[in-house]
Design a protein around this motif. Structure first.
Motif, PDB file in Angstrom:
ATOM      1  N   ILE A  20      39.482  32.174  40.086  1.00 18.78           N
ATOM      2  CA  ILE A  20      40.576  31.591  39.307  1.00 18.78           C
ATOM      3  C   ILE A  20      40.519  30.063  39.354  1.00 18.78           C
ATOM      4  O   ILE A  20      40.658  29.379  38.336  1.00 18.78           O
ATOM      5  N   GLY A 115      34.965  35.564  28.768  1.00 21.13           N
ATOM      6  CA  GLY A 115      35.943  35.785  29.830  1.00 21.13           C
ATOM      7  C   GLY A 115      35.373  36.558  31.001  1.00 21.13           C
ATOM      8  O   GLY A 115      36.100  37.240  31.722  1.00 21.13           O
ATOM      9  N   ARG A 118      36.886  35.476  34.274  1.00 22.89           N
ATOM     10  CA  ARG A 118      38.293  35.917  34.300  1.00 22.89           C
ATOM     11  C   ARG A 118      38.384  37.419  34.594  1.00 22.89           C
ATOM     12  O   ARG A 118      39.279  37.871  35.325  1.00 22.89           O
TER      13      ARG A 118
END
Length: 626
Positions: A20, A115, A118
């Motif tokens: 993150i 992503g 993520r």
């Protein structure tokens, strides 16, 4: 080694935080290394802790590790602490290792997706939250993990958030499970108010000492906890979110259905089994809800066309079997089926992911066909997973766990013919719907071109899960029930009564026959396409029932009519917000008072002097004439 227990959930959490904070700046290989490596280290550490636990003579057959006091307010002082016993040990090993295999699969499956970093950040956080849930030594810390998996499910189901439908599915999962979560937190408040603690073991001891069986408080507490379990485990009437959760990537579906989230409710009931034993009506409700859910979900799975939705309804049905076992007091059987289900359901989802990725993201089984030669790995993986799900006798792990549940549903004093009959019918339907998908997808003429073959990072998890789906049941043999005996240190053994009708072996033959007959029926209907059965299907109510089952027995429409539309109607009426009207009134009153007072500020000194003189006269009058 046991002192390293805290690292098991911390390693995936640390991986998630690191990913993150990196904010997408890391290379894909490094992101995958952090995501998969942290979960893999957690799985290895869980194995090491398990070995130490099994070899160390511990008082009470449990190990408690308190890191620090979380909150200290009067008598309320829950800790950040972990509790390891036979139940949490099994849950931890299954969660950690199955999650690791799904993570490893994801490195290749998600390689072309945006992503990527993520994705692994969310997946690691999901695993960490679930490990906290099963290792927490108090219900407040457990609730932190409980809410953590709810948050992560929202993030992962809506991973492809640019599609509005995915966002809706994520919100639906969050809102529906929130209904159960609300009931659960009220239950925790009730328990603390009346028993003075949320530490799980002291709480169970006090409940057994202070509450009589059937008391109102025990029933209320158990019912509220059951509400939380129904939401997370997608059981009636809160099951509607799970089929729509297929909007997320396939590894997410595998993780939610196999190793995390939906099994949280099963764990909660097993962990607080003392409360449910003190609340017989609620305990019976667990069995009845499980029996109804497994049948309704199996019927819906029979008519789905999306391969992932078939497996989603299958999960709802199999969790229903676990609830059935919990409801008849077969606590160990429920956890045994949880473990075996994690193996074969992860295998089925990952095999389905191979098919979907190879066919330009096609989900419709009727647009597949002929894949047995083009995708042999998916063919054999889906066959092994489907056979274990259908409980094919002797050669699959699912046979041992499902038949154990059916036997206890019959022989337990809390069971009976109706619950056993529901489970047996569910076993027949399970064999039909899973082999329906297998026959349609892998046989017949090809309908979509295969343009992608799986690599070794996908093959390794499939092979490992295939092996576990075949031999995993050997830990619980009729003559040597190692798994049940191991769990008896934590969970009470299931009671049995003399039925006077056969023995366990006889019932295994009946359930085996039901599974094999279901497979044969699927063969006749969907591979051989028997004309007589086809004619029978057309003359029965099936064409009328099919849309109803396809829509999940109309629960979404029911909730839309009873809850969503009235709420939207009220919001339309209240679009200007009635509460705001109150504050607007206060504002207007203040403005009016200000307008009146402004007359006193006219700039004329004689009026100021007159006002002062009048005030002095009034004060003197009040002093003289009190």
């Amino acid at each position: 080694m046991l002192k390293l227990l805290w690292l098991i959930p911390t390693l995936p959490l640390a991986g998630s935080i690191l990913l993150i904070l990196a904010s997408g700046r890391l290379p894909k290989k490094l992101s995958a290394f952090i995501g998969v490596g942290s979960v893999g280290l957690s799985a290895l550490l869980a194995s090491g802790v398990s070995i130490a636990f099994l070899h160390a003579p511990l008082e009470g057959n449990a190990y408690t590790q308190t890191l620090w006091t979380w909150i200290a307010i009067g008598n309320f002082n829950p800790s950040i602490g972990f509790y390891l016993d036979s139940l949490s040990l099994v849950m931890t090993l299954v969660i950690a290792w199955v999650s690791f295999l799904i993570h490893l699969y994801s490195t290749e499956f998600m390689a072309d997706e945006t992503g990527y970093q993520r994705f692994f950040a969310y997946m690691n956080l999901f695993v960490a939250a679930m490990l906290v849930l099963v290792l927490a030594d108090n219900l407040l810390f457990l609730y932190l993990g409980w809410e953590g998996v709810g948050l992560c499910s929202y993030l992962l189901i809506g991973f492809w958030y640019r599609d509005a439908a995915n966002g809706y599915a994520a919100r639906k999962a969050f809102v529906v499970t929130r209904t159960g979560d609300t009931a659960m937190i009220i239950g925790l408040l009730l328990l603390f108010t009346h028993l003075g603690t949320l530490d799980i073991q002291p709480l169970m001891e006090r409940a057994a000492q202070e509450w009589a069986a059937g008391s109102g408080l025990a029933i209320a507490a158990a019912a509220l906890l059951l509400g939380g379990a129904l939401g997370k485990s997608a059981q009636l009437p809160l099951q509607t979110w799970l089929p729509d959760a297929m909007a997320g990537p396939t590894p997410v579906s595998a993780l939610i259905h196999a190793a995390t989230m939906v099994t949280a409710g099963v764990y909660l009931i097993a962990r607080t089994h003392v409360l449910f034993e003190l609340a017989p009506p609620v305990h019976t409700a667990v069995a009845v809800i499980g029996a109804l859910t497994l049948l309704l979900a199996a019927c819906s799975a029979l008519v789905q066309t999306d391969i992932k939705r078939i497996l989603a309804y299958s999960t709802i049905s199999q969790i229903g079997y676990m609830f059935l076992a919990l409801g008849v007091g077969a606590w160990s059987a429920a956890i045994f089926h949880f473990m075996i289900h994690a193996f074969f359901k992860a295998l089925l989802f990952l095999a389905a992911g191979v098919i979907i990725a190879s066919l330009q993201h096609e989900h419709n089984i009727f647009k597949m066909g002929g894949l047995r030669k083009q995708l042999p790995l998916a063919f054999w993986s889906f066959l092994i997973g489907g056979a274990s799900l259908a409980a094919v006798p002797l050669v699959t792990a699912g046979f041992f766990s499902k038949d154990l549940i059916l036997w206890h549903a019959w022989s337990s004093p809390l069971g009976g013919p109706w619950l056993w009959g529901a489970g047996l019918l569910g076993a027949l339907l399970t064999a039909v719907y899973i082999f329906r998908a297998w026959f349609i997808a892998f046989f017949g003429p090809p309908k979509t071109t295969v343009d992608k073959k799986p690599g070794y990072l996908i093959a390794i998890p499939l092979l490992a899960l295939s092996l576990l789906s075949l031999i995993g049941g050997w830990v619980e043999l009729p003559e040597q029930p190692f798994f049940t005996n191991f769990l008896h240190a934590t969970l009470p053994p299931a009671e049995q009564v003399s039925t006077g009708v056969g023995n366990e072996f006889d019932f295994k033959i009946i359930s085996s026959a039901a599974a094999l007959f279901g497979i044969y029926l699927a063969y006749l209907l969907f591979l051989r396409r028997s004309p007589s059965l086809g004619l029978l299907a057309k003359t029965t109510p099936a064409p009328t029932i099919r849309p109803f089952w396809y829509a999940g027995w109309g629960f979404d429409k029911l909730y839309d009519t009873l809850l969503v539309r009235p709420f939207l109607w009220l919001t339309g009426i209240n679009k200007d917000d009635i509460i705001d009207s109150f504050y607007r009134g206060i504002t207007l009153l203040t403005q009016y008072a200000h307008h009146l007072l402004s007359y006193a500020q006219n700039g004329q000194i004689r009026w100021y002097v007159s006002g002062i003189a009048t005030g002095v006269i009034i004060l003197l009058a009040m002093a003289v004439f009190p």
